[in-house]
Design a protein around this motif. Structure first.
Motif, PDB file in Angstrom:
ATOM      1  N   GLU A   1       0.825  -1.206   0.000  1.00 18.13           N
ATOM      2  CA  GLU A   1       0.000   0.000   0.000  1.00 18.13           C
ATOM      3  C   GLU A   1       0.860   1.258   0.000  1.00 18.13           C
ATOM      4  OE1 GLU A   1      -3.736   0.290   2.340  1.00 18.13           O
ATOM      5  OE2 GLU A   1      -2.902  -1.451   3.391  1.00 18.13           O
ATOM      6  N   GLN A   2       1.933   1.248   0.792  1.00 21.18           N
ATOM      7  CA  GLN A   2       2.766   2.436   0.924  1.00 21.18           C
ATOM      8  C   GLN A   2       3.408   2.841  -0.407  1.00 21.18           C
ATOM      9  OE1 GLN A   2       5.360   1.271   4.257  1.00 21.18           O
ATOM     10  NE2 GLN A   2       4.451   2.961   5.396  1.00 21.18           N
ATOM     11  N   GLY A   3       3.612   1.868  -1.277  1.00 24.56           N
ATOM     12  CA  GLY A   3       4.168   2.180  -2.586  1.00 24.56           C
ATOM     13  C   GLY A   3       3.274   3.126  -3.368  1.00 24.56           C
ATOM     14  N   PHE A   4       1.976   3.009  -3.190  1.00 28.31           N
ATOM     15  CA  PHE A   4       1.041   3.879  -3.878  1.00 28.31           C
ATOM     16  C   PHE A   4       1.015   5.274  -3.249  1.00 28.31           C
ATOM     17  CE2 PHE A   4      -0.336  -0.303  -5.170  1.00 28.31           C
ATOM     18  CZ  PHE A   4      -0.602  -0.121  -6.526  1.00 28.31           C
ATOM     19  N   THR A   5       1.285   5.355  -1.956  1.00 27.05           N
ATOM     20  CA  THR A   5       1.425   6.672  -1.326  1.00 27.05           C
ATOM     21  C   THR A   5       2.608   7.414  -1.940  1.00 27.05           C
ATOM     22  OG1 THR A   5       0.478   5.965   0.785  1.00 27.05           O
ATOM     23  CG2 THR A   5       1.944   7.859   0.855  1.00 27.05           C
ATOM     24  N   TYR A   6       3.702   6.712  -2.128  1.00 20.81           N
ATOM     25  CA  TYR A   6       4.882   7.343  -2.719  1.00 20.81           C
ATOM     26  C   TYR A   6       4.611   7.729  -4.174  1.00 20.81           C
ATOM     27  CZ  TYR A   6       9.766   8.390  -3.590  1.00 20.81           C
ATOM     28  OH  TYR A   6      10.927   9.034  -3.888  1.00 20.81           O
ATOM     29  N   GLU A   7       3.894   6.862  -4.904  1.00 18.63           N
ATOM     30  CA  GLU A   7       3.557   7.161  -6.298  1.00 18.63           C
ATOM     31  C   GLU A   7       2.690   8.416  -6.388  1.00 18.63           C
ATOM     32  OE1 GLU A   7       1.082   5.045  -9.933  1.00 18.63           O
ATOM     33  OE2 GLU A   7       2.265   3.776  -8.574  1.00 18.63           O
ATOM     34  N   ALA A   8       1.718   8.535  -5.484  1.00 17.02           N
ATOM     35  CA  ALA A   8       0.862   9.725  -5.473  1.00 17.02           C
ATOM     36  C   ALA A   8       1.679  10.977  -5.206  1.00 17.02           C
ATOM     37  CB  ALA A   8      -0.228   9.569  -4.419  1.00 17.02           C
ATOM     38  N   SER A   9       2.675  10.854  -4.344  1.00 15.17           N
ATOM     39  CA  SER A   9       3.537  11.989  -4.042  1.00 15.17           C
ATOM     40  C   SER A   9       4.397  12.357  -5.243  1.00 15.17           C
ATOM     41  CB  SER A   9       4.427  11.668  -2.843  1.00 15.17           C
ATOM     42  OG  SER A   9       5.273  12.751  -2.532  1.00 15.17           O
ATOM     43  N   ALA A  10       4.979  11.348  -5.889  1.00 10.96           N
ATOM     44  CA  ALA A  10       5.845  11.588  -7.047  1.00 10.96           C
ATOM     45  C   ALA A  10       5.074  12.222  -8.199  1.00 10.96           C
ATOM     46  CB  ALA A  10       6.488  10.278  -7.493  1.00 10.96           C
ATOM     47  N   ALA A  11       3.794  11.892  -8.300  1.00  7.84           N
ATOM     48  CA  ALA A  11       2.967  12.424  -9.392  1.00  7.84           C
ATOM     49  C   ALA A  11       2.423  13.811  -9.085  1.00  7.84           C
ATOM     50  CB  ALA A  11       1.808  11.467  -9.668  1.00  7.84           C
ATOM     51  N   GLY A  12       2.642  14.304  -7.861  1.00  9.14           N
ATOM     52  CA  GLY A  12       2.165  15.623  -7.479  1.00  9.14           C
ATOM     53  C   GLY A  12       0.739  15.637  -6.948  1.00  9.14           C
ATOM     54  N   VAL A  13       0.073  14.493  -6.998  1.00  4.56           N
ATOM     55  CA  VAL A  13      -1.311  14.409  -6.523  1.00  4.56           C
ATOM     56  C   VAL A  13      -1.377  14.660  -5.025  1.00  4.56           C
ATOM     57  CG1 VAL A  13      -3.329  12.914  -6.293  1.00  4.56           C
ATOM     58  CG2 VAL A  13      -1.919  12.799  -8.365  1.00  4.56           C
ATOM     59  N   ALA A  14      -0.486  14.034  -4.282  1.00  7.37           N
ATOM     60  CA  ALA A  14      -0.505  14.143  -2.822  1.00  7.37           C
ATOM     61  C   ALA A  14      -0.296  15.582  -2.356  1.00  7.37           C
ATOM     62  CB  ALA A  14       0.558  13.232  -2.218  1.00  7.37           C
ATOM     63  N   ASP A  15       0.659  16.283  -2.975  1.00  2.00           N
ATOM     64  CA  ASP A  15       0.915  17.669  -2.570  1.00  2.00           C
ATOM     65  C   ASP A  15      -0.310  18.544  -2.786  1.00  2.00           C
ATOM     66  OD1 ASP A  15       3.502  17.180  -1.761  1.00  2.00           O
ATOM     67  OD2 ASP A  15       4.390  17.701  -3.696  1.00  2.00           O
ATOM     68  N   ARG A  16      -0.987  18.341  -3.911  1.00  2.03           N
ATOM     69  CA  ARG A  16      -2.177  19.137  -4.195  1.00  2.03           C
ATOM     70  C   ARG A  16      -3.247  18.946  -3.124  1.00  2.03           C
ATOM     71  NH1 ARG A  16      -3.476  16.985  -8.886  1.00  2.03           N
ATOM     72  NH2 ARG A  16      -5.243  15.724  -8.202  1.00  2.03           N
ATOM     73  N   ILE A  17      -3.451  17.698  -2.717  1.00  5.20           N
ATOM     74  CA  ILE A  17      -4.481  17.400  -1.726  1.00  5.20           C
ATOM     75  C   ILE A  17      -4.049  17.857  -0.335  1.00  5.20           C
ATOM     76  CG2 ILE A  17      -5.754  15.529  -0.605  1.00  5.20           C
ATOM     77  CD1 ILE A  17      -5.617  14.048  -3.304  1.00  5.20           C
ATOM     78  N   ARG A  18      -2.768  17.659   0.008  1.00  5.70           N
ATOM     79  CA  ARG A  18      -2.285  18.094   1.317  1.00  5.70           C
ATOM     80  C   ARG A  18      -2.359  19.610   1.457  1.00  5.70           C
ATOM     81  NH1 ARG A  18       1.431  13.520   1.181  1.00  5.70           N
ATOM     82  NH2 ARG A  18       2.912  14.726  -0.045  1.00  5.70           N
ATOM     83  N   ASP A  19      -2.063  20.322   0.363  1.00  9.49           N
ATOM     84  CA  ASP A  19      -2.151  21.780   0.420  1.00  9.49           C
ATOM     85  C   ASP A  19      -3.588  22.222   0.667  1.00  9.49           C
ATOM     86  OD1 ASP A  19       0.541  22.059  -0.008  1.00  9.49           O
ATOM     87  OD2 ASP A  19       0.376  22.440  -2.164  1.00  9.49           O
ATOM     88  N   ARG A  20      -4.526  21.561   0.017  1.00  9.29           N
ATOM     89  CA  ARG A  20      -5.936  21.886   0.225  1.00  9.29           C
ATOM     90  C   ARG A  20      -6.363  21.571   1.650  1.00  9.29           C
ATOM     91  NH1 ARG A  20      -8.260  19.312  -4.023  1.00  9.29           N
ATOM     92  NH2 ARG A  20      -8.923  17.475  -2.858  1.00  9.29           N
ATOM     93  N   PHE A  21      -5.881  20.440   2.158  1.00  8.17           N
ATOM     94  CA  PHE A  21      -6.204  20.041   3.532  1.00  8.17           C
ATOM     95  C   PHE A  21      -5.679  21.082   4.515  1.00  8.17           C
ATOM     96  CE2 PHE A  21      -4.557  18.039   7.435  1.00  8.17           C
ATOM     97  CZ  PHE A  21      -5.754  17.596   7.992  1.00  8.17           C
TER      98      PHE A  21
END
Length: 247
Positions: free
Chosen positions: A222-242
């Motif tokens: 599962e954690q591999g997908f967390t890293y993938e989301a981060s590498a793709a910029g998806v995670a940063d976008r959502i964390r910034d909104r949060f």
């Protein structure tokens, strides 16, 4: 504050997390928690570990502000720290009782999902708001608390389930008023600690050995997908909104 240990009764080690304001742990906090649980389990005088927390809730997961400030290094550290803490609970040589009050979110699910027994206060809620916070993970552990389709629904909606609901599914042993939580958890721990210490350790190893899912490997996947989301910029976008919404 931080992670502390005490011995409230013979054979019982109490590991307490106190990281205000919401017990969202930074990287070093996850490793400190792992060390405390492992040390407790290795002590031949200990027959049961109680994992508890001070404050409003049991655990709010990782410290998102730390990840926003430090980027990839903190994300990798959080991934490794969570894996170590969850594994420490699962691999603890003696049974672990989780005493849960208020919110148990994100990484909190990883801890209680790997515990051997759960006692919860009436106001306790359990959930994975990961999709709202730019992360993925701990579905492995939520699946140990609720049936498969409920796990998926909770995961995809970021909703929570109450202690009473988990009690109906058999994953929470007792639901008590918040003021009685610590006492109830220690009562269960004392009942466990009354057993033969050597046989308890063999029993824990035996039960882990027949688990149908390898929780360590499953969670790392599962954690591999967390890293993938981060590498793709998806995670940063959502964390910034949060962060802006303060949720």
């Amino acid at each position: 504050m931080g992670v502390s240990t005490s011995s409230p009764e013979k054979g019982i080690r109490l590991v307490t997390v106190d990281v205000p304001p919401v017990n969202a742990l930074p990287v070093d906090g996850w490793f400190a928690l792992a060390d405390a649980v492992r040390t407790a389990g290795r002590d031949p005088a200990v027959r049961c570990v109680v994992l508890a927390a001070e404050g409003r809730g049991f655990n709010a997961g990782v410290d998102i502000k730390e990840i926003q400030a430090q980027g990839t290094s903190a994300l990798v550290g959080a991934n490794r720290g969570c894996h170590e803490a969850f594994s420490a609970v699962y691999d603890c040589e003696v049974p672990v009782v989780a005493a849960v009050q208020g919110f148990c979110l994100g990484g909190g699910i990883g801890l209680v999902g790997n515990a051997d027994a759960i006692v919860a206060s009436e106001d306790a809620v359990f959930g994975l708001p990961e999709l709202d916070r730019g992360a993925l993970g701990a579905a492995t552990h939520l699946a140990r608390l609720v049936p498969q389709h409920l796990m998926r629904t909770l995961y995809f909606t970021s909703r929570t389930a109450s202690a009473a609901e988990l009690h109906t599914h058999g994953s929470v042993w007792r639901v008590v008023p918040r003021a009685e939580l610590r006492t109830a958890a220690l009562e269960l721990a004392a009942e466990i600690a009354a057993k033969d210490g050597e046989l308890l350790r063999l029993a824990k190893a035996a039960i882990n050995g027949i688990d149908p899912v390898d929780v360590r490997r499953s969670y790392r996947f599962e954690q591999g997908f967390t890293y993938e989301a981060s590498a793709a910029g998806v995670a940063d976008r959502i964390r910034d909104r949060f962060g802006k919404e303060g949720r």
